[in-house]
Design an enzyme around this catalytic site. Structure first.
Site, PDB file in Angstrom:
ATOM      1  N   LYS A 178       0.601   5.710  -2.150  1.00  0.00           N
ATOM      2  CA  LYS A 178       0.301   6.996  -1.414  1.00  0.00           C
ATOM      3  C   LYS A 178       0.843   8.186  -2.219  1.00  0.00           C
ATOM      4  O   LYS A 178       1.859   7.697  -3.472  1.00  0.00           O
ATOM      5  CB  LYS A 178       1.620   6.949   0.113  1.00  0.00           C
ATOM      6  N   HIS A 220       1.017  -1.382   0.142  1.00  0.00           N
ATOM      7  CA  HIS A 220      -0.067   0.008  -0.277  1.00  0.00           C
ATOM      8  C   HIS A 220       0.464   1.375  -0.029  1.00  0.00           C
ATOM      9  O   HIS A 220       0.304   2.138  -0.451  1.00  0.00           O
ATOM     10  CB  HIS A 220      -1.435   0.102   1.135  1.00  0.00           C
ATOM     11  N   HIS A 256       7.780  -2.374   1.683  1.00  0.00           N
ATOM     12  CA  HIS A 256       7.301  -0.318   2.187  1.00  0.00           C
ATOM     13  C   HIS A 256       8.872   0.104   1.228  1.00  0.00           C
ATOM     14  O   HIS A 256       8.627   0.957   0.970  1.00  0.00           O
ATOM     15  CB  HIS A 256       7.033  -0.484   3.141  1.00  0.00           C
ATOM     16  N   LYS A 263      15.642   2.688   8.205  1.00  0.00           N
ATOM     17  CA  LYS A 263      14.940   3.105   9.814  1.00  0.00           C
ATOM     18  C   LYS A 263      14.152   2.357  10.059  1.00  0.00           C
ATOM     19  O   LYS A 263      13.517   3.154   9.640  1.00  0.00           O
ATOM     20  CB  LYS A 263      15.563   4.679  10.193  1.00  0.00           C
TER      21      LYS A 263
HETATM   22  C1  BG6 Z   1       1.487  -2.277   7.124  1.00  0.00           C
HETATM   23  C2  BG6 Z   1       2.541  -3.209   8.461  1.00  0.00           C
HETATM   24  O1  BG6 Z   1       1.379  -2.968   5.981  1.00  0.00           O
HETATM   25  O2  BG6 Z   1       1.609  -0.893   7.276  1.00  0.00           O
HETATM   26  C3  BG6 Z   1       2.449  -2.074   9.686  1.00  0.00           C
HETATM   27  O3  BG6 Z   1       2.055  -4.760   8.822  1.00  0.00           O
HETATM   28  C4  BG6 Z   1       2.163  -0.856  10.151  1.00  0.00           C
HETATM   29  O4  BG6 Z   1       2.218  -2.721  10.815  1.00  0.00           O
HETATM   30  C5  BG6 Z   1       1.331  -0.891   8.783  1.00  0.00           C
HETATM   31  O5  BG6 Z   1       1.679  -0.284  10.857  1.00  0.00           O
HETATM   32  C6  BG6 Z   1       1.776   0.925   8.330  1.00  0.00           C
HETATM   33  O6  BG6 Z   1       0.933   2.015   7.336  1.00  0.00           O
HETATM   34  P1  BG6 Z   1       0.455   3.412   7.414  1.00  0.00           P
HETATM   35  O7  BG6 Z   1       0.179   3.331   5.860  1.00  0.00           O
HETATM   36  O8  BG6 Z   1      -0.358   3.821   8.731  1.00  0.00           O
HETATM   37  O9  BG6 Z   1       1.647   4.114   7.012  1.00  0.00           O
END
Ligand code: BG6
Length: 489
Positions: free
Chosen positions: A183, A179, A241, A334
């Site tokens: 963004k 996801h 991510h 980090k």
């Molecule tokens: C998820 C992780 O993929 O992304 C979570 O499994 C994390 O641990 C989350 O909290 C963070 O997503 P966002 O969009 O809230 O930064």
């Protein structure tokens, strides 16, 4: 009559992700008129629920986020009328074929396109793919399946998962979500670099000293310990991510903006990288801390986490891309939970100006004079460029000031949630922001050896207090590569 229909089935409809993200994103798309005219949404889960109960559940998390001035309750009602519920087991072809019958009724003989969003735990994942694809696939339109991480825990398990998925689906039916790619500021990365002459020529080892990818959350794993303990922060955040952001940041100009061209370039970056070495990683785990009369828990206080767990909730790492453009430039990552703030950002630190006439104005600390580009992914989306500037006055004093682009001040429109972008793309068959299987393999290849070593050698994570800036080891790691973390200045 030739108009096609789209049926969207959220498998795991009563889960957190479905409630918090998927249904609200679908409503936002509906609100913005982005869904096709003939669409139906089905929630699928094990528990018994009526359509009315599903609607009631979904309505609780819908908001008028897009246009706060408008009362959107009428639109909500219209949307909810298009939502239905089907109760079934995730591994039952029968249950999925009952769903198929219901979907057919809604589709009314039109060309039917079907999207399944699998929002369920990994252990039941492949069975659900099998049953959905064998028993509820569209027979005259497309069938696509959105899957969420974890895509395995290492190279081997990920490859096994891919193999199983491919027994039932072609690669172009599989939409692997990360996801972060949805963004706004991550999507903007390529625009920033490829569409701006002031950045394009600078984007290389010649002018960039290091790149930092920072993710922090100011809350722990409360409530998710069971899942998290099996994965840890490297698998949860870095391997996907942050690495995806890195690949987008560092890729060469793609032949076109076509999904395959872009993903080809991303894979090249990932394949040019050295697997992460144990000496280039620091791991940490948060410990309880009392502050202002409140006691924040340790990671291992979570009942679902073993008391002796060595799972990292924090990690810092130095990665390198062995290609002509990025040779020798450290990419520092980090990522941590239970830190002092919540943010995700990319920081690009530039080299010193050669023969800078003004060096003496910075005393011995020339690092304070480097230009830095900060891309704040969240919260408070923004882009800052740090430049040196004369402090106005009769003397000659310099300081580093920001050229700021705050999205909230510049753009009046609300930024869509990542899931809105990604769901829309999946419906439209746009694969640019989804992970291809060779990308996934390359990503695992970078982290699998070090993950195995951390686990085999039972490396004890450095502890850090809940709400702190993380373990001090992260500074030593950065210092080894002559880097200072920009978020601490
Ligand atoms: C998820 C992780 O993929 O992304 C979570 O499994 C994390 O641990 C989350 O909290 C963070 O997503 P966002 O969009 O809230 O930064």
């Amino acid at each position: 009559e030739n108009e096609s229909s789209v049926s969207i089935t959220v498998v795991g409809a009563s889960g957190d992700l479905a409630k918090k993200k998927i249904f609200p994103a679908l409503f936002a798309l509906y609100y913005e008129d982005c869904l096709p005219k003939h669409f139906t949404i089905y929630g699928y889960a094990r528990s018994k629920m009526t359509d009315a109960e599903l609607r009631n559940m979904v309505s609780k998390t819908l908001t008028c986020r897009i246009d706060k001035r408008e009362n959107c309750s009428e639109k909500m009602d219209q949307f909810l009328k298009r939502c239905f519920y089907h109760s079934g087991q995730y591994d039952s072809e029968d249950n999925f074929s009952q769903l198929d019958k219901k979907l057919k009724k809604h589709e009314g003989g039109r060309v039917s396109n079907r999207l399944f969003y699998l929002s369920i735990p990994p252990n039941i994942f492949t069975e659900a793919v099998k049953c959905a694809s064998l028993s509820a696939s569209s027979y005259n339109g497309w069938t696509r399946v959105i899957v969420e991480k974890p895509f395995g825990r290492d190279s081997e398990s990920s490859a096994a998962l891919t193999k199983t998925l491919k027994q039932y689906l072609a690669e172009d039916q599989i939409f692997r979500i990360d996801h972060y790619l949805g963004k706004e500021l991550v999507e903007n990365l390529s625009v920033l670099w490829f569409a701006n002459l002031i950045f394009e020529p600078l984007w290389s080892r010649r002018y960039i000293r290091n790149v930092q990818l920072i993710f922090s959350e100011d809350f722990g794993t409360e409530g998710r310990g069971g899942y998290f303990d099996n994965y840890g922060i490297i698998r949860d955040i870095m391997q996907n991510h942050l690495l995806q952001i890195l690949a987008l940041f560092a890729m060469e100009t793609p032949v076109s903006l076509d999904a395959e061209d872009i993903r080809n370039e991303k894979v090249k970056v990932l394949r040019s990288m050295r697997p992460l070495r144990l000496e280039d990683v620091v791991v940490g785990q948060y410990k309880s801390r009392s502050r202002g009369g409140v006691t924040y828990p340790s990671y291992t206080d979570d009942k679902t986490v073993p008391k002796d767990s060595l799972t990292p909730t924090f990690a810092a790492a130095a990665l390198f891309i062995d290609n002509a453009r990025w040779d020798g430039v450290p990419f520092l990552m980090k990522a941590g939970k239970a830190l002092h703030d919540r943010r995700a950002e990319i920081r690009v630190q530039f080299r010193h100006v050669p023969g800078n006439l003004y060096n003496r104005n910075f005393g011995t600390d020339l690092d304070r004079a480097t230009n830095e580009l900060v891309i704040r992914v969240q919260p408070g989306e923004a882009i800052f460029l740090k430049i040196n500037n004369k402090v106005p006055g009769l003397g000659m004093r310099l300081d580093r000031s920001n050229l700021n682009l705050h999205y909230a001040a510049r753009y009046s429109k609300e930024i869509p949630d990542a899931y809105e972008r990604l769901l829309l793309d999946a419906i439209e068959g746009e694969r640019r922001l989804f992970i291809r299987s060779d990308e996934l393999d390359a990503a695992w290849a970078l982290f699998t050896p070090v993950l195995a070593e951390l686990e085999e050698k039972k490396i004890i994570p450095e502890s850090y207090p809940y709400g702190s800036r993380g373990p001090v080891g992260a500074h030593y790691l950065a210092a080894r590569y002559n880097v200072r973390w920009g978020d601490l200045d």
